[in-house]
Design a protein around this motif. Structure first.
Motif, PDB file in Angstrom:
ATOM      1  N   SER A 106       0.873  -1.170   0.000  1.00 51.51           N
ATOM      2  CA  SER A 106       0.000   0.000   0.000  1.00 51.51           C
ATOM      3  C   SER A 106       0.912   1.221   0.000  1.00 51.51           C
ATOM      4  CB  SER A 106      -0.930  -0.005   1.212  1.00 51.51           C
ATOM      5  OG  SER A 106      -0.187  -0.260   2.392  1.00 51.51           O
ATOM      6  N   ASP A 107       0.384   2.350  -0.442  1.00 54.30           N
ATOM      7  CA  ASP A 107       1.223   3.516  -0.738  1.00 54.30           C
ATOM      8  C   ASP A 107       0.392   4.770  -0.481  1.00 54.30           C
ATOM      9  OD1 ASP A 107       3.082   5.266  -1.856  1.00 54.30           O
ATOM     10  OD2 ASP A 107       2.848   4.531  -3.911  1.00 54.30           O
ATOM     11  N   SER A 108       0.889   5.651   0.379  1.00 54.65           N
ATOM     12  CA  SER A 108       0.137   6.863   0.690  1.00 54.65           C
ATOM     13  C   SER A 108       1.098   7.981   1.081  1.00 54.65           C
ATOM     14  CB  SER A 108      -0.847   6.590   1.839  1.00 54.65           C
ATOM     15  OG  SER A 108      -1.611   7.732   2.161  1.00 54.65           O
ATOM     16  N   GLY A 169       0.702   8.717 -10.750  1.00 49.45           N
ATOM     17  CA  GLY A 169       0.236   7.620  -9.924  1.00 49.45           C
ATOM     18  C   GLY A 169       0.397   6.316 -10.689  1.00 49.45           C
ATOM     19  N   HIS A 170      -0.071   5.232 -10.064  1.00 44.21           N
ATOM     20  CA  HIS A 170       0.264   3.907 -10.598  1.00 44.21           C
ATOM     21  C   HIS A 170      -0.607   2.831  -9.967  1.00 44.21           C
ATOM     22  CE1 HIS A 170       2.323   3.410  -6.699  1.00 44.21           C
ATOM     23  NE2 HIS A 170       2.595   4.690  -6.852  1.00 44.21           N
ATOM     24  N   GLY A 171      -0.616   1.653 -10.574  1.00 46.84           N
ATOM     25  CA  GLY A 171      -1.214   0.499  -9.931  1.00 46.84           C
ATOM     26  C   GLY A 171      -0.373   0.072  -8.741  1.00 46.84           C
ATOM     27  N   LEU A 200      -5.243   1.296  -7.286  1.00 44.77           N
ATOM     28  CA  LEU A 200      -4.464   2.407  -7.844  1.00 44.77           C
ATOM     29  C   LEU A 200      -3.934   3.321  -6.745  1.00 44.77           C
ATOM     30  CD1 LEU A 200      -7.020   3.477 -10.611  1.00 44.77           C
ATOM     31  CD2 LEU A 200      -5.033   1.963 -10.900  1.00 44.77           C
ATOM     32  N   ALA A 201      -2.690   3.758  -6.902  1.00 41.36           N
ATOM     33  CA  ALA A 201      -2.171   4.863  -6.081  1.00 41.36           C
ATOM     34  C   ALA A 201      -2.459   6.139  -6.846  1.00 41.36           C
ATOM     35  CB  ALA A 201      -0.688   4.701  -5.841  1.00 41.36           C
ATOM     36  N   ILE A 202      -3.346   6.954  -6.267  1.00 41.29           N
ATOM     37  CA  ILE A 202      -3.744   8.221  -6.887  1.00 41.29           C
ATOM     38  C   ILE A 202      -3.029   9.316  -6.118  1.00 41.29           C
ATOM     39  CG2 ILE A 202      -5.709   9.764  -7.268  1.00 41.29           C
ATOM     40  CD1 ILE A 202      -7.434   7.234  -7.633  1.00 41.29           C
ATOM     41  N   GLU A 203      -2.228  10.138  -6.822  1.00 39.66           N
ATOM     42  CA  GLU A 203      -1.316  11.017  -6.083  1.00 39.66           C
ATOM     43  C   GLU A 203      -1.009  12.333  -6.789  1.00 39.66           C
ATOM     44  OE1 GLU A 203       2.692   9.471  -5.654  1.00 39.66           O
ATOM     45  OE2 GLU A 203       2.164   7.691  -6.771  1.00 39.66           O
ATOM     46  N   PRO A 204      -1.956  13.289  -6.699  1.00 42.22           N
ATOM     47  CA  PRO A 204      -1.654  14.605  -7.268  1.00 42.22           C
ATOM     48  C   PRO A 204      -0.477  15.286  -6.577  1.00 42.22           C
ATOM     49  CG  PRO A 204      -3.738  14.640  -6.060  1.00 42.22           C
ATOM     50  CD  PRO A 204      -3.307  13.218  -6.145  1.00 42.22           C
ATOM     51  N   PHE A 233      -0.356  14.660  -2.061  1.00 44.62           N
ATOM     52  CA  PHE A 233      -1.262  13.823  -1.272  1.00 44.62           C
ATOM     53  C   PHE A 233      -1.576  12.567  -2.072  1.00 44.62           C
ATOM     54  CE2 PHE A 233      -1.893  17.987   0.565  1.00 44.62           C
ATOM     55  CZ  PHE A 233      -2.073  17.749   1.916  1.00 44.62           C
ATOM     56  N   GLU A 234      -1.588  11.437  -1.405  1.00 43.32           N
ATOM     57  CA  GLU A 234      -1.756  10.164  -2.113  1.00 43.32           C
ATOM     58  C   GLU A 234      -2.547   9.168  -1.274  1.00 43.32           C
ATOM     59  OE1 GLU A 234       1.904   7.915  -2.457  1.00 43.32           O
ATOM     60  OE2 GLU A 234       1.157   6.798  -4.184  1.00 43.32           O
ATOM     61  N   HIS A 235      -3.472   8.490  -1.942  1.00 39.65           N
ATOM     62  CA  HIS A 235      -4.162   7.349  -1.337  1.00 39.65           C
ATOM     63  C   HIS A 235      -4.053   6.148  -2.269  1.00 39.65           C
ATOM     64  CE1 HIS A 235      -6.035   8.594   2.336  1.00 39.65           C
ATOM     65  NE2 HIS A 235      -6.804   9.525   1.795  1.00 39.65           N
TER      66      HIS A 235
HETATM   67 MG    MG Z   1       2.811   6.164  -5.259  1.00 41.73          MG
END
Ligand code: MG
Ligand code: MG
Length: 256
Positions: A106-108, A169-171, A200-204, A233-235
């Protein structure tokens, strides 16, 4: 190739993600003037490793020397934690955390103000945070990757801030970085189809000035070319039939 995850696999990723969510609550208390980026790295490392089976996913990834990335002010991402890099009031610090638990990642990331920050900095944090929320809200089955990027653009337009386009961002899954790439710009209806089971890691990442970036001589730290500030910021989010499920938020915590 895009790897779809089962409901069980997504639950495992969410358990790792809950560790990051809890960690960010700890970090919020620890971010204050005088603390070093190495202090924050140690806190993250110890917190993650105190959970059975969990390890910091970025430690050693592509050779990265820290447990997490700690990026201050004009540093966009991949800041290397350093004992001599002490925060002062008015700074902002982005902490990007990966957790590997039972073989799943997981990535945040979150950007924290240090003490009192000025109004333009608050604006940067506020818009970037809202861009993340909008992008997560666009992660719906039947939509496309371009809809996520378009949602970021929709928030940023007219704010005077710039979208950093060279980082995406990325899978997320067995590996921290999987297909597809998830840019923070795009056209609605374009790009890969969002399907149930995609994670997905969504990260503006937004900047106050130019969107151009540079990598420092340490070969890791990415900064804005004009050295103006940037926020991130990323979730980690699962695309599910009943809507996006944020796997790195406290609110989605599954109590054992
Ligand atoms: Mg990431
Ligand atoms: Mg990250």
């Amino acid at each position: 190739m895009i790897q779809l995850k089962t409901r069980h696999e997504i639950d495992v990723i969410a358990r790792g993600g809950a560790i990051i969510a809890d960690l960010f609550q700890e970090i919020e208390q620890a971010v204050h003037p005088g603390v070093s980026t190495a202090d924050l790295d140690r806190l993250c490392d110890e917190f993650i490793c105190s959970h059975e089976g969990a390890t910091p996913a970025f430690k050693g990834l592509y050779g990265f020397p820290g447990a997490v990335c700690v990026s201050v002010n004009e540093e966009v991402v991949h800041g290397i934690p350093r004992p001599d890099r002490r925060l002062v009031s008015g700074d902002i610090v982005s902490i990007d955390v990966g957790v590997r638990l039972d073989g799943w990642c997981s990535d945040s990331a979150w950007t924290f103000p240090v003490g009192e920050v000025d109004e333009t900095t608050r604006h940067l944090l506020d818009v970037t945070r809202r861009a993340l929320d909008a992008a997560v809200g666009a992660a719906l089955t039947g939509q496309r990757v371009g809809d996520i990027g378009a949602a970021v653009e929709g928030i940023v337009q007219g704010t005077g801030l710039a979208i950093i386009r060279d980082l995406v961002g990325h899978g997320v899954g067995r590996d921290v970085h999987e297909d597809p790439q998830v840019p923070n710009y795009g056209r609605p209806g374009q790009g890969a189809l969002l399907r149930e089971g995609m994670v997905l890691a969504i990260e503006p990442m937004l900047a106050m000035g130019t969107e151009q970036i540079r990598t420092l001589d340490d070969r890791w730290t990415v900064v804005t070319a004009d050295r103006r500030r940037s926020a991130h910021f990323e979730h980690t989010v699962a695309v599910q039939a009943d809507g996006p499920r944020v796997l790195t938020a406290v609110t989605d915590r599954v109590e054992a």
